[in-house]
Design a protein around this motif. Structure first.
Motif, PDB file in Angstrom:
ATOM      1  N   ARG A 184      30.714  41.247  31.889  1.00 45.73           N
ATOM      2  CA  ARG A 184      31.970  41.364  31.155  1.00 45.73           C
ATOM      3  C   ARG A 184      31.772  41.208  29.649  1.00 45.73           C
ATOM      4  O   ARG A 184      32.737  41.245  28.884  1.00 45.73           O
TER       5      ARG A 184
ATOM      6  N   ASP B 229      34.551  34.979  40.773  1.00 48.71           N
ATOM      7  CA  ASP B 229      35.964  34.946  41.152  1.00 48.71           C
ATOM      8  C   ASP B 229      36.830  34.338  40.034  1.00 48.71           C
ATOM      9  O   ASP B 229      37.879  34.864  39.666  1.00 48.71           O
TER      10      ASP B 229
ATOM     11  N   ALA C 290      36.917  36.624  37.061  1.00 50.52           N
ATOM     12  CA  ALA C 290      37.804  37.764  37.301  1.00 50.52           C
ATOM     13  C   ALA C 290      39.268  37.400  37.033  1.00 50.52           C
ATOM     14  O   ALA C 290      40.082  38.257  36.712  1.00 50.52           O
TER      15      ALA C 290
END
Ligand code: NAD
Length: 306
Positions: free
Chosen positions: A88, A59, A62
């Motif tokens: 990522r 979270d 992100a």
């Protein structure tokens, strides 16, 4: 091109970060709550540095679309969602050896406190009593120290145990026996170690193989009157089984720096007179923190430039 923005989300000694200040835009966010981090600081961050307070969840990651590097100023990266970072392409760097001596010294802080009854004796004197017969201690000299895990910290503990005149046993299936002998310890199986050690000190990482490695069965194999020191990671020792062993008087005492849940809340272990417990302070020395700050600054910078 503009300087990379580095968010420092946990308190780190300022002078450790001068290197980053020279090359980056440093944002001191120590103490910032998760909402502030997500809303105001992470959207523009190129790098994020944490110690252990901030949990770098998927979270949180992100919320940081530009993030390229996460730095953990310490060893364990269990507060970082590595999978989310890898997905990522974010590089995660840590400092492996900065806390080693601090933890090794803390083992003896806990152990000496236990064998000399330091905490109850100091409390008794503070209450105006003078109970010299009640707090007779034990010496370390000649006792057997059993090290479960013989990595960086285990090896530093071994050296210090030898300086106290202790015999050192080590159980570590991944360290060559010759290396263990070289450092003045005797390589043994876990069963042998548990049966022979007056002090068992745990220094493995927490893995599926070490979860509850020290369970009821292992504790039952320990010598009556032995001590357990645990400064590694909560979850390696079964706390309920340890509570049993301590209340039944089979173990003389335990020194605990780490817990399955941190903070441990109202753990019954903390109420036992033969437990000395500290809030995960093993690596918390000024020296270790300064070293970790300098080292993580170098690594984060290298990763940003690399
Ligand atoms: P390290 O990686 O140098 O050493 C760990 C050793 O454990 C290795 O030699 C490895 O071979 C051994 N090992 C792994 N699995 C094993 C198993 N199943 N049985 C026996 N041995 C096994 O790590 P380190 O730097 O010495 O750290 C040791 C522990 O201390 C880690 O759990 C680390 O998280 C913890 N730690 C605690 C604090 C603190 O503040 N209390 C600070 C730093 C590190």
């Amino acid at each position: 091109n503009p300087r990379p923005r580095v968010v420092v989300a946990d308190p780190l000694p300022r002078d450790g970060l001068t290197l980053l200040e020279e090359h980056c835009h440093l944002i001191d966010a120590a103490g910032a709550n998760l909402e502030t981090l997500k809303r105001d600081l992470l959207p523009a961050a190129d790098a994020l540095i944490v110690r252990s307070r901030v949990k770098v969840t998927a979270d949180l990651i992100a919320a940081a679309p530009r993030l390229r590097v996460i730095g953990r100023a310490g060893v364990g990266v269990d507060n970082i969602d590595l999978e989310a970072a890898t997905e990522r392409g974010i590089v995660v760097v840590n400092v492996a050896d900065g806390n080693t001596v601090a933890v090794a010294e803390h083992v003896f802080a806990l152990l000496l406190a236990l064998v000399r009854r330091l905490v109850p004796a100091a409390a008794s004197l503070r209450q105006g009593r003078w109970e010299r017969n009640r707090f007779v201690g034990e010496e370390l000299r000649g006792k057997v120290m059993g090290l479960v895990g013989f990595g960086r910290i285990g090896q530093e503990v071994a050296q210090r145990a030898r300086a106290f005149g202790m015999v050192v046993l080590a159980y570590d299936p991944y360290v060559p026996e010759a290396r263990i002998r070289e450092l003045g310890a005797e390589p043994v199986s876990l069963d042998d170690l548990l049966a022979r050690a007056d002090v068992v000190s745990v220094h493995t990482p927490l893995t599926p193989a070490t979860r509850h490695l020290i369970d009821a069965e292992a504790l039952a194999r320990m010598r009556p009157g032995a001590y357990l020191i645990h400064t590694a990671r909560g979850g390696i020792v079964d706390e309920q089984a340890l509570y049993q062993a301590l209340t039944e008087g089979r173990l003389a005492g335990a020194g605990l720096d780490v817990f399955a849940t941190e903070p441990p809340g109202e753990s019954p272990l903390l109420e036992l007179p033969n437990v000395v417990a500290t809030p995960h302070l093993g690596g918390s020395t000024r020296e270790a923190q300064a070293y970790n700050a300098r080292a993580i600054a170098e690594q984060v910078l290298r990763a940003l430039q690399g």
